[in-house]
Design an enzyme around this catalytic site. Structure first.
Site, PDB file in Angstrom:
ATOM      1  N   GLY A 102       0.814  -1.223   0.000  1.00  0.00           N
ATOM      2  CA  GLY A 102       0.000   0.000   0.000  1.00  0.00           C
ATOM      3  C   GLY A 102       0.838   1.258   0.000  1.00  0.00           C
ATOM      4  N   GLY A 104       2.519   3.664   1.541  1.00  0.00           N
ATOM      5  CA  GLY A 104       3.024   3.906   2.896  1.00  0.00           C
ATOM      6  C   GLY A 104       3.511   5.325   3.077  1.00  0.00           C
ATOM      7  CE  LYS A 125       8.271   7.954  -3.388  1.00  0.00           C
ATOM      8  NZ  LYS A 125       8.842   7.255  -4.530  1.00  0.00           N
ATOM      9  NE  ARG A 195       4.432   9.292  -6.723  1.00  0.00           N
ATOM     10  CZ  ARG A 195       4.771   8.035  -6.516  1.00  0.00           C
ATOM     11  NH1 ARG A 195       5.954   7.586  -6.929  1.00  0.00           N
ATOM     12  NH2 ARG A 195       3.954   7.189  -5.914  1.00  0.00           N
ATOM     13  NE  ARG A 202       1.425   2.252  -6.792  1.00  0.00           N
ATOM     14  CZ  ARG A 202       2.607   2.796  -6.640  1.00  0.00           C
ATOM     15  NH1 ARG A 202       3.674   2.037  -6.651  1.00  0.00           N
ATOM     16  NH2 ARG A 202       2.731   4.088  -6.434  1.00  0.00           N
ATOM     17  CG  ASP A 270       5.587  -3.002  -4.728  1.00  0.00           C
ATOM     18  OD1 ASP A 270       6.218  -4.028  -5.048  1.00  0.00           O
ATOM     19  OD2 ASP A 270       6.093  -2.107  -4.047  1.00  0.00           O
ATOM     20  CG  ASN A 271       7.996  -0.156  -7.059  1.00  0.00           C
ATOM     21  OD1 ASN A 271       7.136   0.424  -6.403  1.00  0.00           O
ATOM     22  ND2 ASN A 271       9.168  -0.491  -6.549  1.00  0.00           N
ATOM     23  CG  ASP A 280       6.806   3.844  -6.766  1.00  0.00           C
ATOM     24  OD1 ASP A 280       6.139   4.878  -6.927  1.00  0.00           O
ATOM     25  OD2 ASP A 280       6.510   2.978  -5.938  1.00  0.00           O
TER      26      ASP A 280
HETATM   27  P1  AMP Z   1       9.270   0.920  -2.722  1.00  0.00           P
HETATM   28  O1  AMP Z   1       9.870  -0.413  -3.053  1.00  0.00           O
HETATM   29  O2  AMP Z   1      10.243   1.980  -2.365  1.00  0.00           O
HETATM   30  O3  AMP Z   1       8.354   1.370  -3.805  1.00  0.00           O
HETATM   31  O4  AMP Z   1       8.389   0.738  -1.392  1.00  0.00           O
HETATM   32  C1  AMP Z   1       7.796  -0.464  -0.982  1.00  0.00           C
HETATM   33  C2  AMP Z   1       6.767  -0.209   0.090  1.00  0.00           C
HETATM   34  O5  AMP Z   1       7.342   0.453   1.220  1.00  0.00           O
HETATM   35  C3  AMP Z   1       5.603   0.676  -0.337  1.00  0.00           C
HETATM   36  O6  AMP Z   1       4.446   0.186   0.288  1.00  0.00           O
HETATM   37  C4  AMP Z   1       6.003   2.012   0.209  1.00  0.00           C
HETATM   38  O7  AMP Z   1       4.896   2.857   0.408  1.00  0.00           O
HETATM   39  C5  AMP Z   1       6.659   1.640   1.518  1.00  0.00           C
HETATM   40  N1  AMP Z   1       7.593   2.674   2.007  1.00  0.00           N
HETATM   41  C6  AMP Z   1       8.819   2.984   1.519  1.00  0.00           C
HETATM   42  N2  AMP Z   1       9.389   3.981   2.213  1.00  0.00           N
HETATM   43  C7  AMP Z   1       8.517   4.322   3.192  1.00  0.00           C
HETATM   44  C8  AMP Z   1       8.515   5.288   4.248  1.00  0.00           C
HETATM   45  N3  AMP Z   1       9.547   6.114   4.464  1.00  0.00           N
HETATM   46  N4  AMP Z   1       7.417   5.350   5.020  1.00  0.00           N
HETATM   47  C9  AMP Z   1       6.380   4.529   4.837  1.00  0.00           C
HETATM   48  N5  AMP Z   1       6.315   3.602   3.891  1.00  0.00           N
HETATM   49  C10 AMP Z   1       7.364   3.489   3.063  1.00  0.00           C
HETATM   50 MG    MG Z   2       6.835   1.621  -4.592  1.00  0.00          MG
END
Ligand code: AMP
Ligand code: MG
Length: 519
Positions: A102, A104, A125, A195, A202, A270-271, A280
């Site tokens: 989700g 995050g 973001k 963004r 996704r 997810d990306n 992302d």
């Molecule tokens: P990513 O691979 O960077 O796209 O992130 C994978 C997951 O981690 C996604 O659900 C993001 O929303 C979450 N995420 C990455 N960095 C953070 C952060 N600083 N705070 C909260 N969620 C994060």
């Molecule tokens: Mg991501």
């Protein structure tokens, strides 16, 4: 033209789907819903660092003039027509099922419809906690936000399908990060990017519904995606036709990455955008030297799953996950399997056409395909600077000399002295290339024009990003400003100061060659 405060946002997604309306940010699973309502957490002071005038014009938005407008970009101001939410999705990370992930640290504010009827999702973001933040803080730091802002716009101007970035703001708050994952966390300046994309849906948005066996929601999301983003797809075979187009767009996106030498670095499902957009921006990089095993992501090092040359295969693997997620809606699994299997043909047809364009070929014959394969082997073996090499190739074609000194001509693109065998290989392949160009069906001018628009002269190299971040943190925005201009004109020779190989100091320096996910 409207400003950010007076603009009226639509909220079609949240109106159409069930969400968790509690507004609570406690980390949790959210079965049964596609999103959670969540307000951005206010920050100390929002300051505008960059604004994309061209994108704003497309969105029919004026540049922010008041603090109230700037506050929208940092989540300190949510206007009455906005309905902020975080989307619920899942994903396969590094080949493993990761369950619910989700948004995050992303919050969508609403959808903006322009006078042409196009709608755009506007998303912050780094605006603070959501129910999907898990153990993390929902924030983003300046270095990673600047990278996302600049690179998504750079990719747009390169002609690569991508999400966009409207603004970059600092938050006045400090954010703790362990940049090297070595137990030395430090405070860094916080930042937020706004963004923009038609949608940020996704593959993972479909995967979570399939995993939870929420077939009704899954069907609803498929219908929504087709109706809103693939409206030309209709009829009985809708789902398969749509999936096939997702396959085609994804293949097209990867071919474009390969054309400019882009390595995403975290191709988890997810990306992967359902629109085939680059999405992302994390530990991405362009390749400097043509190294198919290069991964910019330190977390990816053991397996190099997301290395430059693996991207086409990983995209197919991800598309297979999407097919798996859609299969509950398909009565005949073979059909979706067959649609997935179109990937290779689609990819390679697009790929060879793209390589042909880079080389200036007016058409691609089977002999050309053999040549391209041979040519690539040499790029791989010599690991020359991809961008510079192709620029020098254009010059060579344009010079049209009787007996060019090939090795000397390409000298600037080499990172090391070539062995004798390598020198020979380069000379032989370029000699046959020049012969092929002589027999090209188009005149020299047309050939050169095709090559110029297929080969960028300016790429946003990691060391440039690294330098501009370091400068900015010291209060000097000169390089950052310049890069914002250079990204807009990547096929021209207006920014020759950046037309240089990666300097040797940057080869091993963290942040210049490889990056961690910590952002
Ligand atoms: P990513 O691979 O960077 O796209 O992130 C994978 C997951 O981690 C996604 O659900 C993001 O929303 C979450 N995420 C990455 N960095 C953070 C952060 N600083 N705070 C909260 N969620 C994060
Ligand atoms: Mg991501």
């Amino acid at each position: 033209m409207k400003n950010l405060v007076s603009a009226t946002f639509r909220n079609d997604f949240v109106t159409h789907f069930d969400g968790d309306e509690s507004g609570n940010t406690r980390p949790r699973q959210t079965p049964g819903v596609l999103y959670s309502k969540v307000a951005p957490t206010p920050v100390k002071k929002v300051s505008l660092l960059a604004w994309s005038d061209e994108l704003a014009r497309e969105l029919e938005l004026t540049r922010p003039e008041s603090q109230e407008e700037v506050d929208v970009l940092g989540g300190n101001q949510v206007t009455p027509s906005m309905y902020p939410y975080a989307a619920c999705y899942a994903g396969h990370q590094f080949g493993n099922w990761a369950g619910q992930l989700g948004d995050g640290r992303a919050i969508t504010l609403g959808e903006l419809q322009t006078s042409t009827g196009q709608t755009w999702e506007l998303q912050l973001k780094g605006p603070g906690l959501t129910p999907y933040s898990r153990m993390a803080d929902g924030r983003a730091v300046l270095r990673s936000s600047l990278r996302e802002y600049l690179m998504s716009e750079a990719m747009h101007y390169l002609g690569v399908p991508t999400t966009r970035a409207l603004s970059l703001v600092t938050t006045g708050d400090l954010v703790m990060r362990d940049m090297f994952y070595n137990g030395n966390p430090e405070y860094e300046p916080g930042a937020i990017v706004m963004r923009v994309a038609p949608t940020f849906i996704r593959f993972g948005n479909f995967e979570i519904l399939a995993a939870r066996r929420e077939n009704e929601n899954l069907q609803k999301l498929v219908d929504w995606t087709i109706d809103h983003h693939y409206p030309h797809i209709q009829g009985e075979n809708k789902l398969i036709d749509w999936y096939k187009e997702v396959v085609e767009r994804t293949a097209g996106m990867i071919v474009e990455w390969m054309r400019v030498g882009f390595v995403h670095g975290v191709m988890n499902t997810d990306n992967m955008s359902i629109l085939g957009l680059t999405i992302d921006y994390g530990p991405y990089s362009f390749v400097d030297d043509y190294d198919v095993n290069f991964t910019p992501n330190t977390t990816d090092l053991p397996g190099r799953r997301y290395a430059f040359g693996k991207q086409p295969a990983v995209a197919k693997w991800n598309l297979a996950c999407l097919a798996g997620a859609l299969s509950p809606l398909v009565n005949d699994d073979e059909k979706i399997q067959a649609a997935l299997e179109t990937y290779d043909d689609v990819y390679w047809a697009k790929y060879y056409r793209m390589m042909g364009d880079k080389l200036g070929f007016n058409e691609i014959t089977p002999a050309d395909i053999n040549f391209i394969n041979r040519f690539e082997k040499i790029l791989k073996a010599v690991k020359l600077d991809m961008t510079i090499f192709f620029q020098l190739l254009i010059d060579l074609v344009e010079l049209n000399e009787e007996e060019p000194n090939i090795l000397q001509h390409f000298n600037e693109s080499f990172y090391r002295e070539l062995k004798e065998a390598e020198q020979e290989m380069v000379t032989t392949v370029i000699t046959s290339y020049l012969q092929r160009i002589k027999e090209n069906g188009s005149d020299l001018e047309t050939t050169v024009a095709l090559m110029r628009k297929s080969n960028p002269r300016f790429i946003l190299r990691n060391y440039l990003l690294h330098q501009s971040i370091e400068d900015l943190e010291k209060g000097d925005s000169g390089l950052f400003q310049k890069l914002q201009e250079a990204i807009k004109d990547p096929y021209s020779n207006r920014f020759e100061e950046f037309f240089v190989k990666r300097p040797s100091w940057a080869t091993q320096k963290a942040g210049c060659s490889m990056l961690s996910c910590s952002s």
